[in-house]
Every structure is written in C-alpha cells, then in structure tokens.
Design an enzyme around this catalytic site. Structure first.
Site, PDB file in Angstrom:
ATOM      1  N   GLU A   1      14.174  -7.902  -0.208  1.00 46.67           N
ATOM      2  CA  GLU A   1      15.260  -7.064   1.141  1.00 46.67           C
ATOM      3  C   GLU A   1      15.964  -7.945   1.591  1.00 46.67           C
ATOM      4  O   GLU A   1      17.169  -7.261   2.073  1.00 46.67           O
ATOM      5  CB  GLU A   1      13.489  -6.890   2.764  1.00 46.67           C
ATOM      6  CG  GLU A   1      14.131  -5.858   3.530  1.00 46.67           C
ATOM      7  CD  GLU A   1      12.889  -5.398   4.513  1.00 46.67           C
ATOM      8  OE1 GLU A   1      11.871  -5.181   4.283  1.00 46.67           O
ATOM      9  OE2 GLU A   1      13.717  -4.835   5.819  1.00 46.67           O
TER      10      GLU A   1
ATOM     11  N   GLU B   1      18.758  -6.794  -0.762  1.00 45.61           N
ATOM     12  CA  GLU B   1      19.110  -5.661  -0.536  1.00 45.61           C
ATOM     13  C   GLU B   1      20.013  -5.333   0.788  1.00 45.61           C
ATOM     14  O   GLU B   1      20.856  -4.885   0.354  1.00 45.61           O
ATOM     15  CB  GLU B   1      18.121  -5.158   0.081  1.00 45.61           C
ATOM     16  CG  GLU B   1      17.999  -3.032   0.067  1.00 45.61           C
ATOM     17  CD  GLU B   1      16.894  -2.555   1.128  1.00 45.61           C
ATOM     18  OE1 GLU B   1      16.210  -2.830   0.797  1.00 45.61           O
ATOM     19  OE2 GLU B   1      16.863  -1.165   0.230  1.00 45.61           O
TER      20      GLU B   1
ATOM     21  N   CYS C   1       8.574  -2.017   7.038  1.00 44.55           N
ATOM     22  CA  CYS C   1       6.958  -1.713   5.985  1.00 44.55           C
ATOM     23  C   CYS C   1       6.466  -1.783   7.106  1.00 44.55           C
ATOM     24  O   CYS C   1       5.116  -1.671   7.137  1.00 44.55           O
ATOM     25  CB  CYS C   1       7.271  -3.674   6.866  1.00 44.55           C
ATOM     26  SG  CYS C   1       8.322  -4.741   7.216  1.00 44.55           S
TER      27      CYS C   1
ATOM     28  N   SER D   1      15.636   0.469   4.293  1.00 42.70           N
ATOM     29  CA  SER D   1      14.991  -0.500   2.986  1.00 42.70           C
ATOM     30  C   SER D   1      14.526   0.584   1.875  1.00 42.70           C
ATOM     31  O   SER D   1      13.589   1.271   2.399  1.00 42.70           O
ATOM     32  CB  SER D   1      14.355  -2.288   3.379  1.00 42.70           C
ATOM     33  OG  SER D   1      13.897  -2.026   1.951  1.00 42.70           O
TER      34      SER D   1
ATOM     35  N   LYS E   1      -1.653   2.493   7.626  1.00 45.48           N
ATOM     36  CA  LYS E   1      -1.883   1.888   6.364  1.00 45.48           C
ATOM     37  C   LYS E   1      -2.502   3.013   5.486  1.00 45.48           C
ATOM     38  O   LYS E   1      -2.447   2.914   4.069  1.00 45.48           O
ATOM     39  CB  LYS E   1      -2.565   0.914   6.473  1.00 45.48           C
ATOM     40  CG  LYS E   1      -1.061  -0.484   6.810  1.00 45.48           C
ATOM     41  CD  LYS E   1      -0.516  -0.960   6.114  1.00 45.48           C
ATOM     42  CE  LYS E   1       0.461  -1.847   6.327  1.00 45.48           C
ATOM     43  NZ  LYS E   1       1.316  -1.473   5.570  1.00 45.48           N
TER      44      LYS E   1
ATOM     45  N   GLU F   1      -0.769   5.365   3.773  1.00 44.82           N
ATOM     46  CA  GLU F   1       0.217   4.764   3.748  1.00 44.82           C
ATOM     47  C   GLU F   1      -0.379   4.681   1.927  1.00 44.82           C
ATOM     48  O   GLU F   1       0.314   5.549   0.869  1.00 44.82           O
ATOM     49  CB  GLU F   1       0.948   3.496   4.482  1.00 44.82           C
ATOM     50  CG  GLU F   1       2.272   2.842   3.068  1.00 44.82           C
ATOM     51  CD  GLU F   1       2.664   1.676   3.391  1.00 44.82           C
ATOM     52  OE1 GLU F   1       3.521   0.953   3.426  1.00 44.82           O
ATOM     53  OE2 GLU F   1       1.535   0.948   3.146  1.00 44.82           O
TER      54      GLU F   1
ATOM     55  N   GLU G   1       2.849   9.542  -3.604  1.00 48.45           N
ATOM     56  CA  GLU G   1       4.436   8.605  -4.763  1.00 48.45           C
ATOM     57  C   GLU G   1       3.064   6.738  -4.443  1.00 48.45           C
ATOM     58  O   GLU G   1       4.237   6.397  -5.123  1.00 48.45           O
ATOM     59  CB  GLU G   1       4.958   8.557  -4.548  1.00 48.45           C
ATOM     60  CG  GLU G   1       5.187   7.842  -2.474  1.00 48.45           C
ATOM     61  CD  GLU G   1       5.204   8.311  -1.872  1.00 48.45           C
ATOM     62  OE1 GLU G   1       4.047   9.477  -1.714  1.00 48.45           O
ATOM     63  OE2 GLU G   1       5.760   8.208  -0.148  1.00 48.45           O
TER      64      GLU G   1
ATOM     65  N   CYS H   1       2.360  -5.715  14.082  1.00 47.20           N
ATOM     66  CA  CYS H   1       1.709  -5.914  13.900  1.00 47.20           C
ATOM     67  C   CYS H   1      -0.036  -6.284  14.377  1.00 47.20           C
ATOM     68  O   CYS H   1      -1.138  -5.436  14.550  1.00 47.20           O
ATOM     69  CB  CYS H   1       1.521  -5.513  12.803  1.00 47.20           C
ATOM     70  SG  CYS H   1       2.749  -5.242  11.263  1.00 47.20           S
TER      71      CYS H   1
END
Lengths: 421, 578
Positions: free
Chosen positions: B286, B289, B306, B326, B365, B368, B373, B510
C-alpha cells in the site's frame, strides 16, 4: 349541542348561529375585535391578562395557560411556535370538533393572539385525519383570514407577521400527547419525549413552543374582549370559566354542552342529559375519557372542577362522560379499555408497552372465566408500575379505568372467577 | 493558565448521604459518586440516554411519580431515594414484564452468563415471573455470513438503534409498529443480506442480551481440526492479542500474545501464524501504491481498504469513491492467498488440503472471506473466521485457561512481524505504519521519530500534515462509519484535499471490532489501544519494510511490490452494491 336551561353559550356562542365558512358573519359577531385590541397592546400585557384570568388547559391536564405563555414569551429564541392541539382522540370526546366545525375563525384568531403574545410568527394546527369537515373549514378560514389581512405579513398594518399551517395526523392516539405531537409534526415516529425539557423551553424543532388545546384557545378572544374579571366570574375560584362536557352511553339526551366548571355529575346526567335512557339504574360513570376513572353512583355529587377532582385523585380529562346502566358488564368495559390502550401504546417504554398488553391478556382470561387467583393482584401491580414509571401520560393513565373499575366493582370481578378470586 | 470554567456545584441528598456534585450530572451519575449503583438496562455509557426501560427509577421529594435517574439532572437541594419499597416493587415489576416477553432459553443462548438481563434478574432475585409468558415468535435472520438476529430475544432497549444510526450512520435498525407489537427491525423487515448493512457488528456490542450475535464458525473449525487430511493453519489479527484475555476475566488491555499462540496450538492447529505478518506486507504494497499514486498523479486521496465493514459500506453508499480505495486486499485475505500459494509451495502441500482459519476482532471478516473473488489461490483463500469471542468459547470448551498457559512463539515463516503490523489494530495504526515505511522508501533516510502521535487516539476524525522530503502529505484518519460518512461528505463537497485517508469501520479501530469480547465500551477500547502501542514498543523491529520474512517473500516469490504476482495474489477490486 344539548339544549338545556343550564347551558352557557360563551365559547359556543357562534355554533349553529353563524355560517362557519363566512368571515363576514364572524366579523359581525365581534370577530377579530380581540385581535385588534391585542395589536394595540404590548405582548406582555396580553400574557398578563391570560394569567390573571386563571384559564387552565382544557385538554386534560388543567395547566395554567397564562403560565405556559409567560414561560415561552420569556425564553429567547430565533424562532418560536404556537401549536393548536386538535388531535382529539379521547374516546367519547368531540368538543373540539364542534368548535372547529362551528366556529373555526375563533380558533384562528386565538392562535394569532397567542403568536403575538409570545413572539411567534408561525403556528400549526395539528388535527386528526378523521376530522375532514373541521380540516376543510379551518383551511377555508385560514385562506379567508389571509385574504383579509388577519394572517400573513404585517397583520392589520401592525407590523406583526403570523401565519398558520394545518398538519394532519396519521391516526395515532398518542400523538395527542404534546411531545409525541411535536415528533409527528417534525415527520418522525410519534413517540413522546422525555420531559424536561418542557415545550416552552424546547418544543417543536427544539424551539420554545406553546401548545394549547382547541377549547382552551377559543377562550382567548373572549377573555381579551371581556376581561379577566368577567372570566373569573364563571366557574369556581380555582377553575374559572366553562367547560364543554360530552355525554355518551345510556343517557336520554347524549351530546355536548357548555357549562360552568363546578357543575356536578348529578346535574349533568339527570338535568342536562335527561337521566338514564332505559328502565335500568345508573351503574357506572367513566369520567374524562378512556384514561379516566370508572366511578360508582356514589360520586354523583362531586363538583366537576380541576381541584375538587384532584383532591379525590380524579381528573376531568377531556370532559367526556360515559354513562352505563345496570345492564352493562364492567368486565367487558374494562377489557375494551385494555384493548384500546394496548392498541394505542407507542411501544417505547416497558411499563406501558408490556403493561397494556398484560392488562388485555389478564382481563381476557378473567372475561373467559379462566382467571387465576392472583389476577386482580397482578392488575394492581401493573397499575402501580404503569402510573409510577411510564414515560408519558398515556402509560401513566392507561390503567386508571381498569384499577378504578376493580376498586368500585370488585364483586363483579370476583363473580367472574370460577374458583372465586 | 488554561483553566476551564468550573461547573457549578449543587448539594443533593441521596439516601441520606449529603453530596456536592456538578450540576450537569444525572442522578444516576451522582448516585455512582455516592457509591450507589442504580440498576439500568437501556442505559449505555457511550450513548445518549433513552429512558425507555424504566428500571433505573428513583424517588425525588416533591415529584408526583417516580423519575428515571438516567434522564434526570441533579438540582440544588434535590432529595433522592433510590431504595424504597415502592421502588423495589416497580423495578421488579418492570423487569418481570420484560422477562415475560423474553424466551426462557438462557442455557442455549450465546450470551449465557454475559447478559445484562440475566444479571439483573439475578440481582433482583427473580424466582418466578408472575405475568403470563407471551412469546413473540418473530423470524430469525441467519441471512448473512456475519450477523445473526433473533428478535424474540430483543428487549427493545434501542441501544442497537442508537449505534446503527448515530454511531455508524447506517440507520438500518429502527423501531417498527407500535405498542406490544413494536419490534426493532429493518426496512420492510427484510433480511440483512438484502440490505445495505456493513456487517460491522457494532450492534452486537450495543445489545444487552443475545438478540444480535455473530454467525458462528465454531463447528466448521472443530470439524477441520478433526479431519486427518486437513493441514489446519490459523492467523491471529493484531487486535486479538490485547483483547482475548478479557474472555478469561483478565483486565482490558492485557497483552497475551504468547498465551494466545500456546492456546491455539493446544486446540490442534498445525501452524500458528500471525496476521501481523501480512499487515506488514500490506504496508509495503500500500505504501508503494501511495507513492505511485502521488508521483504518477493518479487518483488521490488513496483510502485504506483493510476494514471489510468499511469496504462494504463504501460499496453501498459511496460507490463513486471506489477508485480511491487501495487495491490491496486486507491482511486477512493476503494471508489466505499466500497460505494456499507461497506456503503450500514452500512446504510441498497441496493447497486443497490446507484449511485457513482466521481469528478476527470482526464480524465483517466473515463476509469478506466469503466474497466470491477471494479465491486467487485457486481455492477459497480463508476457510473460516472466528471472532475473538468464538475463540474464547473454543478454548474454554477445551478446558484451556489462557491465563495459565506459557508464552509461545508464532511459527515460521508467516508468524514473523513488526510493531508496525501490530498497530493495525488501533485507529490510526495503518496510517502510522504506512508513514514509517513511506518515509524511508521516499527519502531513503532513516526515520528519527517513529511515533506519529497526531493520528493516534479516539478523536473521531484526525488530520495531520506530514513532511516527507519535499512532499507535504496531508492525512486524515476516521474511525466509525458515522465519521467515515462525514469525511466522505466533505470530500464530495470538495472540502477534503488529502493524499491519504485511513478509515476503520469500528469505533477505535479493530480493537473495538464487532467480534471483540463483550462488553466493548469506549473505556475498554482505550485500554486495548494502550496495549497495542505497548506491543509495538516492545517489538525489536517496528517498520514493515524491515520485516525479514517480507523481504524474503519478495525475493523468493513475489518479485517486487505491485509486481505481477503481487497483483494477482494480493490485490483486488470492488463492486458497487445497489
């Protein structure tokens, strides 16, 4: 209106006498004289007159109207509101409808005076959807008042701006509670707010707000015109003025009547309403609507004014009087009250939401003779919690009809229990 | 001389105790100062008062009826009683009324022994519910991989409504119907899967009972652990090591990294790895990036990706900003992809035999990991996601007391991490970790001061300008979706010209995630954050790009940051959702 020699025609003076859709006819009966007088005075002076008159709220609580105005007038704010509570939903009550259908201009004049007195430029009439004729007549009256310079900018050249809007409710009883009404008016779920803050400090849209009942307001032009002393001559010392009582049930002549506060139940039922309509004897009187107490004939001589009733733990409520004769079932009456409140609770606070449900459940099993021994005790426990801990007056009063019925007609409740409670 | 204006004191009397307190206190708060704890249910320390449960009632001299202590402010001379026969009676009645609508299935409830209603019933000594038990029979919602709603258990305290609307700015939970038919529900009572829910799980922390819980993966993990043909590896998120102690009654903010590793080994995981490792990797990718976007005049600001609750939120509500995200996968998903590619290759295992379990502070999560994908390894990259709470449950069920375990180390190679990876667990941590790396990558100088205090702490939106060489990088950090919404609305109006934004769905980041131990309050969040920074301070290496295994990974396998293999395994794309 019931025709009776005892009747007064103060706030009902124009009912059935003038065309309620004609501002010209209203003007001919001293209409807008009070507003004209008001606009020559200081707002403070108007508030003083109303305070001096001792006028108390006719919606049920009996709070001094002038005091509300005084608090709102003395709160600094960029905006203030005047609201007419026309969400008349108390079962057996139809006084406000009579006033709005029969004399809408009086109400509009009163609201304009209230706006001037507290420094508000905007008022709302919050009215129940079912009152279609009232809504039409009020809308017509607002338009005519606007066209004639009694509403809008620079009223009668005084520099005072005030306008009115009608807001139509969606059928919820609890929206007659002032803070739930604000929520509804603001477009939210109709749920009462926690008090304090009180409306005069933080009401509609968080601004200082005076909210008065229709019947309360229509007294205003009379008091301004005729003076506080005139008003105090009527009724009792602590409850001056008249009250419209609405009688229903087993009476010979049901209907509405304007009488001085302090009239007794006996006069109302036997002299005004012509007594019981059947051969049966009087059994029960419910005073003040569904939220009122169910009384035995022992209470016939009680004076119907705020303080005499308060001393006995009673309340005048909206002035609705339901009369039942000996052929009626108290249990069924209590059950129907329970059903009503269970349907109308907003569901916000525990004692009201659950208490109204349990009242219905328990009275249902008493009615079907499946009651357990402790059911009357349970109803009493419910009532204590509902009265003491409910968030708003709906919950605080939703058990009163039932608990007073049990108190005054215990034998009948006991007879419904197979095992004997 | 910055002396703030003192708040006026008033004298009150509570249960005979004379007390001077600031006049802005509620009776509830004042009573606490007198050592009197008034029972509450709809009250939550981090929320506006609702005053609806009517349990905290007290008597004020001169008042006609009892008053709720959570809503009533103290005033001069107030005389208060908190324990009279009437108060005891009505509190008990109101509690019984709630219990009369609540299922009697405590033994089967996820909140058994950690339930505010159960605790109150115990405190009040309820031995019988006098009122008829009137069940609601409402539909349960198991529609999402993350959150389970059991509205029959709901006691209508409205705490989740506050969280969903006021804190998270999502607004899917609302009271519906009225009276005894009132429920807390979704628009048109649709299942959460059909709605724009971020699945952050903050409503779970708001709920005093078991009406909202996570969709449990415990069974599937047990099954994997007992399958002889499965090579079961586990990764632990940064925030778990400073919170799982609470599942074993340790004080909030206890650091139990080593015991956590030992506990997981005892549960039977073949390898215990660390999401902190892929957090470091995320920073390298990142950070690269960010540099590429700044130097290549590409879409800015760059926004972190994230937090899966945040990702789902932006996909639903601000799809026009998706190009700002990102393209880095979250550390959890980078780990899954590497475990079934790099690690499989290195160990000679067939990736189909590798079963990847995550321990996450998060409910989103689970969603996710389930995204279609997320299979760049050729298999579902992450097979099961346990919340911190679920892991606590599994350990307890196995007779493992975390407190009594020795400290053990993570396994090689995917268990090596730096302090920068650890601070991912706190709001501002990703930003700080990225700065530590970006600074050195851009300037090729050593960073003198590692700690960027401006981006730390519980303030809702934090901003900073950081000088990196000749570049002034403008930063913003937001935590909670409500704050994310504010920041994005500002961006929409062109009021936010940042280079880099960190957004975390949960308040505090988190460590305050929807999968964390219950209770999670702001006070507890602050303790966990302190612990996270302590973990960072104690690490020998504190910059992601210095992680030796990350370096090795690039050398052996990935090539270079943003390279072809990275692109394939570590990056992803986003979908606008209705």
């Amino acid at each position: 209106m019931i025709d009776s020699p005892l009747a007064l025609r103060n706030i009902t003076r124009n009912i059935d006498k003038i065309d309620p859709e004609s501002i010209e006819e209203y003007l001919k009966t001293d209409g807008y004289e009070a507003l004209k007088k008001t606009l020559t005075m200081k707002p403070k002076e108007i508030v003083s007159i109303i305070r001096d008159s001792g006028l108390r709220g006719r919606g049920g609580a009996g709070y001094p109207t002038g005091l509300k105005w005084y608090f709102a007038a003395n709160t600094q704010s960029d905006a203030k509101y005047v609201i007419c509570n026309a969400d008349e939903g108390e079962p057996g009550t139809f006084k406000d409808r009579i006033l709005m259908e029969g004399d809408p201009f009086s109400l509009i004049e009163a609201l304009t005076i209230a706006g001037y007195a507290i420094g508000s430029n905007k008022g709302y009439i919050y009215i129940r959807d079912e009152y279609r004729l009232s809504i039409r007549r009020l809308q017509n009256a607002i338009e005519k008042a606007q066209q004639s310079g009694y509403l809008g900018l620079n009223i009668l050249g005084s520099g005072f701006d005030f306008d009115l809007e009608i807001s139509i409710g969606a059928g919820s009883y609890v929206c007659g509670e002032e803070t739930a009404l604000f929520e509804s008016l603001e477009g939210k779920r109709g749920e009462p707010r926690i008090k304090p803050p009180y409306p005069t400090e933080s009401g509609l849209f968080g601004k200082p707000t005076v909210i008065n009942n229709v019947e309360t307001l229509v007294n205003i032009p009379l008091i301004v015109n005729r003076g506080a002393d005139w008003f105090k001559e009527i009724g009792t010392e602590c409850s001056p003025g008249t009250k419209i009582f609405t009688l229903s049930g087993d009476v010979a002549r049901p209907g509405a009547i304007e009488l001085p506060l302090g009239t007794t139940l006996r006069e109302l039922i036997y002299e005004v309403a012509g007594g019981i309509s059947s051969e049966e004897k009087l059994k029960m009187i419910q005073l003040g609507g569904a939220a009122g107490h169910c009384l035995s004939p022992d209470y016939l001589d009680i004076s119907l004014d705020f303080d005499s009733l308060a001393v006995k733990g009673l309340s005048l409520g909206s002035g609705a009087i339901l009369v039942l004769d000996e052929s009626r079932s108290i249990i069924k009456t209590a059950y129907s009250l329970a059903k009503f409140f269970c349907h109308e609770s907003c569901g916000q606070c525990t004692p009201c939401r659950e208490g109204t449900l349990q009242q219905k459940e328990i009275l249902g099993r008493i009615l079907s003779k499946k009651s357990s021994e402790k059911d009357l005790e349970l109803l009493e426990r419910l009532s204590v919690s509902m009265v003491q801990t409910s968030l708003c007056p709906l919950g605080q009063t939703a058990s009163l009809g039932i608990s007073s019925a049990i108190k005054h007609f215990k034998e009948e409740f006991l007879s419904y229990s197979e095992r004997g409670i | 001389m910055a002396i703030s204006k003192a708040i006026e004191q008033v004298t009150i009397n509570i249960d005979g105790i004379e007390l001077n307190v600031p006049r802005d206190l509620t009776v509830l708060e004042a009573a606490k100062q007198a050592g009197i704890s008034i029972p509450t249910l709809c009250y939550h320390p981090d929320q506006d008062v609702k005053g609806v449960c009517r349990i905290c009632v007290i008597q004020v001299e001169g008042a006609k009826t009892l008053q709720t202590s959570c809503t009533l402010k103290v005033s001069e001379g107030m005389n208060i009683r908190t324990n009279t026969p009437l108060i005891r009676e009505v509190r008990k009645t109101n509690l019984e009324l709630i219990l009369a609508r609540h299922p009697k299935d405590c033994l089967e409830c996820a909140r058994n022994l950690n339930c505010e209603l159960q605790e109150l019933a115990n405190t009040f000594g309820i031995r019988e519910i006098s009122f008829p038990h009137l069940k609601k029979n409402l539909l349960e919602d198991y529609s999402t991989p993350s959150i389970v709603r059991e509205p029959d258990k709901c006691i209508l305290c409205r705490r989740c409504v506050y969280t969903c609307n006021e804190v998270q700015g999502v607004g899917l939970l609302q009271p519906i119907n009225r009276g005894s038919e009132t429920i807390i529900g979704t628009p048109y009572e649709l299942p959460l899967s059909d709605l724009a829910c971020a699945l952050c799980g903050q409503c779970i922390h708001a709920c005093p009972v078991g009406a909202i819980t996570e969709n449990s993966h415990i069974d599937r993990v047990w099954q994997a652990l007992s399958s002889p043909d499965k090579h079961v590896v586990v990764q632990t998120a940064p925030a778990v090591r400073v919170s799982i102690g609470e599942e074993f009654n340790l004080a909030p903010g206890s650091i139990v990294t080593g015991q956590l590793v030992a506990g997981l080994r005892r549960l039977g995981f073949t390898k215990v790895f660390d999401t902190d490792f892929t957090a470091d990797l995320t920073i390298v990718e990142e950070g690269s990036e960010l540099i590429e976007r700044i130097t290549g005049s590409k879409t800015l600001p760059l926004i972190t990706s994230c937090s899966p609750g945040w990702i789902k939120f932006i996909e639903h509500y601000y799809p026009e900003f998706l190009p700002h995200l990102s393209s880095c996968k979250s550390p959890q998903q980078m780990f899954g992809a590497l475990a079934k590619s790099y690690y499989a290759e290195k160990t000679g295992l067939d990736p189909k035999d590798i079963y990847v379990v995550s321990v996450m502070p998060c409910t989103a999560k689970k969603f996710e990991a389930d995204r279609p994908e997320m299979n760049d390894s050729g298999y579902q990259d992450v097979d099961a996601v346990l919340t911190t709470r679920e892991l606590g449950q599994m350990l307890r069920a196995s007779g493992i007391d975390l407190k009594k375990l020795p400290e053990e180390n993570y396994d090689l190679p995917l268990g090596i991490s730096t302090g920068a990876g650890a601070i991912f667990g706190a709001t501002g941590g990703v930003m700080e970790a990225a700065l530590r790396t970006a600074y050195e990558l851009i300037t090729t100088e050593e960073l003198a001061e590692l700690e960027f205090k401006d981006v730390r702490g519980l303030e809702g939106i934090k901003e900073a300008d950081v000088q990196i060489g000749e570049l002034t990088i403008k930063l913003a950090v937001a935590h909670s979706l409500g704050n994310a919404r504010k920041l994005l609305d500002a961006m929409k109006q062109g009021l936010a010209d940042y280079h880099f934004i960190e957004i975390m769905a949960c308040p505090g980041g988190c460590i305050g995630g929807g999968g964390q131990p219950i209770p999670t309050t702001n006070e507890i969040r602050a303790e966990r954050i302190k612990a996270i920074y302590e973990v960072d301070r104690n690490m020998p290496i504190r910059k992601s790009h210095e992680n030796p295994v990350v370096k090795e990974l690039y050398k052996e396998y990935l090539g270079k940051p943003l390279g072809e293999k990275s692109h394939h395994l570590l990056h992803t794309s986003y979908t606008a959702r209705f």
